[in-house]
Scaffold this active site. Sequence first.
Site, short mmCIF file in Angstrom:
data_model
loop_
_atom_site.label_atom_id
_atom_site.label_comp_id
_atom_site.label_asym_id
_atom_site.label_seq_id
_atom_site.Cartn_x
_atom_site.Cartn_y
_atom_site.Cartn_z
N ASP A 10 0.87 -1.17 0.00
CA ASP A 10 0.00 0.00 0.00
C ASP A 10 0.92 1.23 0.00
O ASP A 10 2.11 1.13 0.30
CB ASP A 10 -0.86 -0.04 1.28
CG ASP A 10 -1.57 1.26 1.53
OD1 ASP A 10 -2.23 1.77 0.61
OD2 ASP A 10 -1.47 1.79 2.67
N ASP A 12 -0.26 5.08 0.86
CA ASP A 12 -0.55 6.10 1.88
C ASP A 12 -0.56 5.50 3.27
O ASP A 12 -1.33 4.58 3.56
CB ASP A 12 -1.89 6.78 1.57
CG ASP A 12 -1.80 7.59 0.30
OD1 ASP A 12 -0.89 8.43 0.21
OD2 ASP A 12 -2.62 7.38 -0.62
C1 XBP Z 1 -5.53 6.11 0.92
C2 XBP Z 1 -6.72 6.80 0.44
C3 XBP Z 1 -6.54 7.88 -0.52
C4 XBP Z 1 -5.83 9.10 -0.03
C5 XBP Z 1 -6.06 10.23 -0.99
O1 XBP Z 1 -5.65 4.77 0.53
O2 XBP Z 1 -7.82 6.48 0.79
O3 XBP Z 1 -7.82 8.28 -0.91
O4 XBP Z 1 -6.35 9.48 1.23
O5 XBP Z 1 -5.77 9.86 -2.28
P1 XBP Z 1 -4.38 3.80 0.34
P2 XBP Z 1 -6.64 10.37 -3.53
O6 XBP Z 1 -3.59 3.90 1.61
O7 XBP Z 1 -4.99 2.47 0.14
O8 XBP Z 1 -3.62 4.27 -0.85
O9 XBP Z 1 -7.19 11.72 -3.20
O10 XBP Z 1 -5.66 10.40 -4.68
O11 XBP Z 1 -7.74 9.36 -3.73
MG MG Z 2 -2.90 3.16 3.45
#
Ligand code: XBP
Ligand code: MG
Length: 236
Positions: A10, A12
């Site tokens: 993953d 973020d």
């Molecule tokens: C993280 C998310 C993302 C970010 C924002 O999910 O939910 O939506 O918060 O990104 P993961 P965007 O950790 O699974 O990547 O605004 O580009 O959607």
């Molecule tokens: Mg994440």
Amino acid sequence: MTDLRALIFDVDGTLAETEEVHRQAFNSVFAANGLDWNWSVAEYTDLLRVTGGKERMRAYREAKGQSSPDDAVIAQMHADKTKAYVALVSGGALQPRAGVTQLIQAARDAGLKLAIATTTSPANVDALTRALWGRAADEMFDVIAAGDEVAVKKPAPDVYLLALRRLSVPAASAVAFEDSGNGLRAARAAGLRVVVTPSIFTAHEDHAAASLVVGDLTGITLPELDALSATMPDAH
Ligand code: XBP
Ligand code: MG
């Protein structure tokens, strides 16, 4: 080692603590659009239950009982938010989470494949890998599966199934790395073993369904990952 062939990360909260930067990018776009929206840390922690930036903004609009901004404006705001996020990340404040760089290098040295399974966009992933490691995302990862490439975002398994298909590796031969309950559910539903490193915004969640929960990836070894049980704990 038995048959560990790939690691799937993953982005973020897992590669780096990016969510605070996402929050700031959202708020800057709200202000630029003359909205009175301003997501506090507490509010954003709660809003992360909705994966995906566009989806999160729509859910917030609905929770407030508003009909505007409409979906087209939200799509434009999300494009602007991606630009704002890329600019902030490129400014260089973020570091990789502890142990991530070493694990990626160990996997490379051992000939494992590396993949990304993320809800965010490829532009954001690329900005992040350039900021953290000075390298393009597709130089660092063999496969990148991103949010808008699949019909349903996490906690649905789609993005992990897409990553596995592109890797040509069965779920039993890979391990996923996540920071959130939504990501954990997605990876589990794809049949993967999952290591959870809770992040600032997800530390309060229940990660009992993980194969392993650790504070960070410092010192974790490939044999240790390979030995993680293929038998999943019961889902909660
Ligand atoms: C993280 C998310 C993302 C970010 C924002 O999910 O939910 O939506 O918060 O990104 P993961 P965007 O950790 O699974 O990547 O605004 O580009 O959607
Ligand atoms: Mg994440």
